[in-house]
Write a protein that holds these residues in place. Sequence first.
Motif, mmCIF file in Angstrom:
data_model
loop_
_atom_site.group_PDB
_atom_site.id
_atom_site.type_symbol
_atom_site.label_atom_id
_atom_site.label_comp_id
_atom_site.label_asym_id
_atom_site.label_seq_id
_atom_site.Cartn_x
_atom_site.Cartn_y
_atom_site.Cartn_z
ATOM 1 N N GLN B 442 0.855 -1.206 0.000
ATOM 2 C CA GLN B 442 0.000 0.000 0.000
ATOM 3 C C GLN B 442 0.887 1.250 0.000
ATOM 4 N N TRP B 462 -5.517 13.597 -8.453
ATOM 5 C CA TRP B 462 -6.154 12.681 -9.399
ATOM 6 C C TRP B 462 -5.135 12.235 -10.425
ATOM 7 N N ILE B 463 -5.339 11.043 -10.915
ATOM 8 C CA ILE B 463 -4.470 10.509 -11.956
ATOM 9 C C ILE B 463 -5.267 10.419 -13.243
ATOM 10 N N ARG B 480 -8.771 8.685 -8.378
ATOM 11 C CA ARG B 480 -8.355 9.506 -7.247
ATOM 12 C C ARG B 480 -7.152 8.841 -6.602
ATOM 13 N N VAL B 481 -6.188 9.647 -6.146
ATOM 14 C CA VAL B 481 -5.001 9.037 -5.548
ATOM 15 C C VAL B 481 -5.329 8.433 -4.196
ATOM 16 N N MET B 482 -4.465 7.548 -3.747
ATOM 17 C CA MET B 482 -4.665 6.934 -2.438
ATOM 18 C C MET B 482 -4.563 7.987 -1.360
ATOM 19 N N PRO B 483 -5.466 7.981 -0.418
ATOM 20 C CA PRO B 483 -5.346 8.905 0.704
ATOM 21 C C PRO B 483 -4.044 8.639 1.480
ATOM 22 N N GLN B 485 -3.544 8.156 4.511
ATOM 23 C CA GLN B 485 -3.637 7.183 5.589
ATOM 24 C C GLN B 485 -4.649 6.114 5.190
ATOM 25 N N THR B 486 -4.264 4.856 5.337
ATOM 26 C CA THR B 486 -5.232 3.800 5.033
ATOM 27 C C THR B 486 -6.207 3.687 6.187
ATOM 28 N N PHE B 487 -7.273 2.959 5.981
ATOM 29 C CA PHE B 487 -8.246 2.791 7.045
ATOM 30 C C PHE B 487 -7.613 2.152 8.265
#
Lengths: 246, 515, 225
Positions: B442, B462-463, B480-483, B485-487
């Motif tokens: 990740q 955004w990509i 949309r790019v990965m935030p 922080q993951t959940f």
Amino acid sequence: MRVSLFITCYNDTLFPETGKAVVRVLERLGHTVDFPAGQTCCGQMHWNTGYQDEAMPLLQRFVDQFRDSEAVVSPSTSCIAMMKDHYPLMAERLKDEKLKAEVAELLPRVWEFSQFLTQKLGLEDVGAYYPHRVTYHASCHGLRSLHLGDGPQRLLRAVRGIDLVEIENLEQCCGFGGTFAIKNAEVSSAMLSEKIRGVLNTRAEAVTGCDNSCLMHIGGGLHRERTGVRPVHLAEILASEEGDGL
Amino acid sequence: MSGQALDPTTAPKFQVAAKALMGDSQLRKNVRHATNVIQAKRARVVQEMPDWQELRESGKQIRQHTMRHLDFYLEMFERNCTAAGGVVHWARNAEEARQIVVGLVKASGANGVSPTEVIKIKSMTTEEIQLNKALEAAGIHAYETDLAELIIQLGHDQPSHIVVPALHKNRSQIREIFKREMKLPGVDFSELGGTPQDLADAARKFLREKFLRVQTAVSGANFLVAETGGVCIVESEGNGRMCLTLPETLISVAGIDKVVPTFQDLEVLLQLLPRSATGERMNPYNSIWTGVDKAPSGGDGPRAFHVVLMDNARTEILADEESRQTLHCIRCGACQNACPVYQQTGGHAYGSVYAGPIGAILTPQLMEMHHAQSLPYASSLCGACYEVCPVKINIPEVLIHLRNKVVKQQSSGFNILANPEVMALKAVAKVFQSEAVFRVSQKMGRLAELPLSRKDGQGVGWIGWLPGMLGGWTQVRDLRVMPKQTFREWFEERAKTAPGRRSGDKAGEGGKNGH
Amino acid sequence: MGTELAAGTAREEVLRRIRVAIADTPAMDAAAVRSEWESLPRDYKRTASLDREAILELLEDRLRDYDATVVRVKAGEVSAEIARMLTERGKRKLVVPEGLPEALGEALPDGFEFGVDHGLTNADLDGFDGVVTASTVAIAETGTIVLQRVPGQGRRAPTLAPDYHLCVVRTADVVETVPEAMARLEPTASLATTFVSGPSATADIEMTRIKGVHGPRFLDVILSA
């Protein structure tokens, strides 16, 4: 109740907001949420794309993580459908009697989020406030595998301030289909166009649903066309409260 | 598309064919119109049936039972048909079926002279084996008498739908085809009117002359009734009745999957088929006949009747328990009308006479998985087909099963190295088997996408472009790019800062599988 | 087309392949297969739910949907009605099957040329204005009339070649559902049987439904007690 959250691999990575929303709603309703940290993926992508051998270990993993849970909830219709439709068959194929029994024992305690609210908890009003014009898209898994019926719409109608408008092609596939979106990008795009047209015709600000895979696809198209319409998972609408300033 | 037979052994991959066909605006408009019309009609006549689900269940059970005892019922049919004066032939494959039919046609001529013409009823089975081409090679012209098939034949084209094969043509195109190709001594087709009625009238005139004159007919069969040895043909126009009744010799080609146990079983199938296929309570004409009329003169129908029972890989499908249900198909086409993929591409994209959802599972299996491997992927697995299938074929399940077969083929030996998708998906599978590796990947993903990310007005990344295989996504969609922080990172952090809130599973932080 | 041996080989090979393919089915004798067939679920509608009058009205309704003219008459009035309808339609020369008057229980009306089909050629059939027949059973739900190869209904070609079909249906032969009709047809299931549900039609051109491509374009029905 103590609810174990199965966040799903893609929500964990791309849509943590949805997971946070699920936690917020469940805690608001007085339940506690735990998160078995060893969870990764349900195996759907592999199973559906033809890599069944690769999907098998993920079944055992899921059972190991959640076997002691009182209830398992996930904000993803496709992942829950994967489990309900295929996990028993997979255990059968592995000729693992113990696993088969565990799957049979566990699955009745596994819920898609909206179903958990409407069917397990018998609720429609979960205390949400979301003063926006919204349209709902029914994911194929939710519609045809989980038979959600109008459960999600009932939850949405009970949201204070919401202006819920029905989309004309509600039950038509958005064209995501997992790896289909990439392997058959042309047709996927054409199907997406139809769904976007349906969304735009409702003049909604936001399109919602129970599955971020659909919403990622629909939202990606809405953004590419600079329509200004945003995707928002059902859980996030239900989590929204007065005073959030949304 | 013209001339070239729809041949799965040479057809382009679905993705390639679809891309080309999707540029044809008329095709897309016609396909959309046709599928919408039939779907609406179907919905109306299904809604008025309170026992529709019960009929579907019985339909499924009857077909399942038949396949379980296929040899038994085929032998029963053969016995009863023969006793009634029919002649039953067996063909292992398409080549054998073609040889048998050509031989029978040749032998059917008066005074030992081979006929040069036959009349045909629309039959997917004869298209599957490319019979007309074989007949032409033997100096025999086969006139298609079904209006849509006539349009296809005169237009040197290929069918694009099981039930409405010429739906990709509009009336002006059809008029042009008729004007150019219809030839009948003493009749002038050059002043042909343009309405559908005018066109149908022209077809009636053109074909009637053939019906009354040509002495040998070739048909398929909708159902073979084992108990009586009877054959059932379901049709709308009357050309079937013409071909089945007026000529001296009738040759019916049927896949071995067409047999049904009893006459009574038709009560289920004759309710399911018309409502599903054309949205009618009953199609205009059903003909059921058994053998030949043995009256010495002035008999009813052909004097000579032959049935060719063909395997052509159906036994392979029968042998695969998970996809055996493919053979339950009664060729109604409802799955095509319901399919959102078919609706965008039409039938030619599938490169086979069997298109749409049923084509996606039947064609690769008829090819014994040597060809048409892209077809099981020509689906988003939405399940609309399963919902409308009158005999409850679980098409999505069979699609997944066939995808597994395709992947196994592509993963065998050195093939795997040539296949980036296989390598990638196997790698991802390994990642999912370890929580620690998953978390690392990740983080790596977040880093990798940084150069591709562009921030929008709200500061969200955004990509718009992804390389290689993934480029299919960004053709028409942003990602949309990965935030940041993951959940799970959020949940763990929250647990640390708020005492009493638990984060990990029963085995503590990291979990027993966290390695 | 090949020797007997080759033909036999294909048959044996196909049957062999089938048996191998379904080896997962336990071996069963004919009685066991029959028993399995008998226990297949049939929870669909198999009997009538409407009363007799409603069934007849439903049939008339469906036939009118097909643009057929339907007239109800009492027993003994069939011949007169045939005359009336043929006159109205301007039909003079009709082909009829063997045994029609007996099947109707009445003589055919005067003033028309009725050619009995003792085996007319296709060319002969082309010369008639229409055909008159009785029928075996009619299905109200679907608007279907079923003809079989029996006296009064005859060979199939005569109901096919002419452009007009006048069909007499007895009210006692009208059933509501398809299963009921199949049950009535079962004793004579191996006779040549034709289900007629409206005039021939096609929707092959732009999905526009057009009537009468081949087969009679006009259908009239006399429903007689």
